[in-house]
Scaffold this motif. Structure first.
Motif, PDB file in Angstrom:
ATOM      1  N   GLY A  45       0.818  -1.209   0.000  1.00  5.57           N
ATOM      2  CA  GLY A  45       0.000   0.000   0.000  1.00  5.57           C
ATOM      3  C   GLY A  45       0.850   1.256   0.000  1.00  5.57           C
ATOM      4  N   ILE A  46       0.502   2.210  -0.858  1.00  2.14           N
ATOM      5  CA  ILE A  46       1.237   3.465  -0.980  1.00  2.14           C
ATOM      6  C   ILE A  46       0.274   4.637  -0.878  1.00  2.14           C
ATOM      7  CG2 ILE A  46       2.682   4.890  -2.486  1.00  2.14           C
ATOM      8  CD1 ILE A  46       3.763   2.343  -3.739  1.00  2.14           C
ATOM      9  N   SER A  47       0.608   5.610  -0.035  1.00  8.34           N
ATOM     10  CA  SER A  47      -0.161   6.850   0.080  1.00  8.34           C
ATOM     11  C   SER A  47       0.647   7.999  -0.495  1.00  8.34           C
ATOM     12  CB  SER A  47      -0.507   7.144   1.545  1.00  8.34           C
ATOM     13  OG  SER A  47      -1.359   6.157   2.091  1.00  8.34           O
ATOM     14  N   TYR A 144      -3.403  11.087   8.278  1.00  6.83           N
ATOM     15  CA  TYR A 144      -4.617  10.503   7.703  1.00  6.83           C
ATOM     16  C   TYR A 144      -4.319   9.472   6.615  1.00  6.83           C
ATOM     17  CZ  TYR A 144      -7.442  13.862  10.260  1.00  6.83           C
ATOM     18  OH  TYR A 144      -8.054  14.570  11.273  1.00  6.83           O
ATOM     19  N   ALA A 145      -3.055   9.265   6.305  1.00  5.00           N
ATOM     20  CA  ALA A 145      -2.700   8.276   5.288  1.00  5.00           C
ATOM     21  C   ALA A 145      -2.975   6.865   5.802  1.00  5.00           C
ATOM     22  CB  ALA A 145      -1.229   8.420   4.917  1.00  5.00           C
ATOM     23  N   GLU A 146      -3.481   6.008   4.925  1.00  6.21           N
ATOM     24  CA  GLU A 146      -3.840   4.645   5.319  1.00  6.21           C
ATOM     25  C   GLU A 146      -2.695   3.653   5.165  1.00  6.21           C
ATOM     26  OE1 GLU A 146      -7.227   3.263   3.217  1.00  6.21           O
ATOM     27  OE2 GLU A 146      -8.611   4.741   4.084  1.00  6.21           O
ATOM     28  N   HIS A 147      -1.749   3.945   4.275  1.00  7.70           N
ATOM     29  CA  HIS A 147      -0.771   2.924   3.900  1.00  7.70           C
ATOM     30  C   HIS A 147       0.586   3.135   4.573  1.00  7.70           C
ATOM     31  CE1 HIS A 147      -3.680   1.333   1.190  1.00  7.70           C
ATOM     32  NE2 HIS A 147      -3.682   2.395   0.396  1.00  7.70           N
ATOM     33  N   SER A 148       1.422   2.108   4.493  1.00  9.58           N
ATOM     34  CA  SER A 148       2.699   2.091   5.219  1.00  9.58           C
ATOM     35  C   SER A 148       3.820   2.822   4.489  1.00  9.58           C
ATOM     36  CB  SER A 148       3.123   0.643   5.479  1.00  9.58           C
ATOM     37  OG  SER A 148       3.318  -0.046   4.249  1.00  9.58           O
TER      38      SER A 148
END
Length: 460
Positions: A45-47, A144-148
């Protein structure tokens, strides 16, 4: 008259680091990195965080660039940092935004987020917050980012569609905690066909200077520093970080140059967490819009020099004592500070005193020796950088070779003296006024991002 001994010493230090970086970067380009050999099967996952302040003229292009990415497991957060123009209205219009609710994670501090929005049928989110500056906006985005994996991107910077796949492969190594990507000049590019040669004929001369400058700065200088494990600046236009590391470091510090500051914080983090890595990934590419007027170029470069000076003042107490122990400290102090900044002051002092205060017949040999040595090393540096860039399929068309030759010559004879002035003025200006973003004006150009854009332009 013989040439003084000190001129031999000064000229030696003028060419020492450039020759090292040329050799080092060339060797680095000959090796295929691990992430280009065995692409991972799963997408991490990328934000992507895009701080926005008064970006109404470029925001549509930024959105199109995000929608063209060749990746599935990603999200984009546009962070409207209290824009006073129509940035928020353009986001509503282009993305068909709907109110949403997002949960924050971590302990970072930032100004109030007034509203949250989700774009219709896309992976794009929007945070509308009270103005706090770029670092403040990035801290909100991190929270607020969801990804690592976090990518920080300027609003006028567009990712090449395959960049996320390459980043995904690079971060397959669990020891990698941060990386810098390649930054190219956006002007003169057809992003619908990114592997086409750069079109110098489509640029203003000031943009050609910067195109050559970016090639030298990334293909040679950053590549060499990364190979030496001494990368000191992950570009603010395109940086990649592990989210947990950013949270451990309490995010971005509010300063005139948050990119160098966060890079040095990450490098300090590595001291406490052994075997962690900071990479430079030249295959992951973004294209950024550069200034098209000397006024805007002046503002940008003075800001960059203020940022460097600020970091030297802030981190000097850890850099200077370890100058002979740590590669990072060594290159910052001797290469960037001494060979870059202090030598700029010496060059100006030397040229002025030799030209105006001594008979020309006494100063001519020393001037000729110094200038020819500097020009020769700079010419070779440019040629080696161009050679490396062709290895990465960043080439120029045959019909643009005349423009390229003229740009190299004009760079040696004219533009280098502009950069000398920027360095000196920015260093002095820092002690008068440390802050001040001096945002560069956007050109308002419409860029071709996809094949559909190209077809629409052809129909007009």
């Amino acid at each position: 008259m013989t040439i003084p001994l000190y001129m031999y010493i000064i000229t030696f230090f003028c060419v020492l680091f450039p020759f090292y970086h040329m050799f080092n970067a060339y060797l680095s380009s000959r090796k295929t990195p691990y992430y280009m050999k065995n692409p991972p099967s799963a997408e991490k996952g990328i934000s992507i965080l895009v701080p926005c302040y008064n970006e109404e003229s470029i925001i549509q292009t930024a959105i199109e660039g995000m929608l063209a990415l060749d990746y599935s497991n990603y999200e984009v957060l546009f962070i409207n940092d209290g824009s006073s123009d129509l940035t928020m209205e353009r986001l509503h219009e282009d993305l068909k935004l709907k109110p949403a609710a997002f949960a924050a994670s971590g302990v970072l501090k930032f100004n109030q987020v007034k509203a949250f929005y989700q774009a219709a049928n896309t992976k794009i989110k929007v945070l509308d917050k009270v103005n706090g500056g770029k670092a403040d906006a990035l801290n909100a985005g991190i929270s607020y980012a969801e990804h690592s994996i976090i990518i920080t991107l300027d609003a006028d910077s567009l990712l090449k569609p395959d960049s996320l796949k390459i980043i995904n492969g690079a971060f397959e190594d669990k020891k990698v905690i941060a990386a810098g990507g390649m930054v190219h000049v956006l002007q003169g590019r057809n992003l619908a066909q990114p592997d086409q040669p750069v079109r110098l004929s489509k640029m203003k001369q000031i943009v050609r200077f910067q195109t050559l400058e970016y090639i030298r700065g990334f293909f040679t200088y950053k590549a060499s520093l990364a190979k030496s494990d001494a990368l000191s600046i992950i570009s603010g236009a395109f940086g990649i970080f592990k989210k947990d590391v950013l949270l451990d470091l309490y995010g971005f510090r509010k300063t005139v140059g948050e990119d160098m500051d966060i890079t040095l914080k990450v490098q300090q983090y590595r001291k406490k967490h052994r075997r962690r890595k900071v990479l430079f990934i030249p295959e992951a590419i973004c294209y950024t819009e550069v200034p098209e007027s000397y006024k805007d170029l002046f503002k940008q470069r003075v800001r960059w020099q203020k940022a460097f000076t600020d970091c030297m003042m802030y981190y000097g107490k850890t850099l200077f004592p370890t100058v002979f122990k740590k590669k990072l400290s060594f290159f910052i102090v001797f290469d960037a500070l001494c060979s870059g900044v202090l030598l700029s002051f010496f060059t100006l002092f030397f040229l002025v005193t030799q030209i105006f205060f001594f008979p020309i017949e006494h100063t001519y040999p020393a001037l000729l020796f110094f200038l020819s040595g500097a020009a020769g090393s700079n010419l070779l540096y440019a040629l080696i950088s161009l050679k490396i860039s062709t290895h990465y399929r960043n080439a120029f068309s045959n019909r643009d070779m005349g423009y390229l030759a003229w740009t190299i010559l004009a760079d040696l004879l004219v533009y280098r003296f502009f950069t000398l002035f920027f360095t000196i003025y920015g260093t002095i200006a820092y002690f008068g006024k440390k802050d001040g973003w001096n945002k560069v004006a956007r050109t308002g150009k419409k860029y071709i991002v996809s094949e559909s854009d190209a077809l629409q332009k052809a129909d007009v």
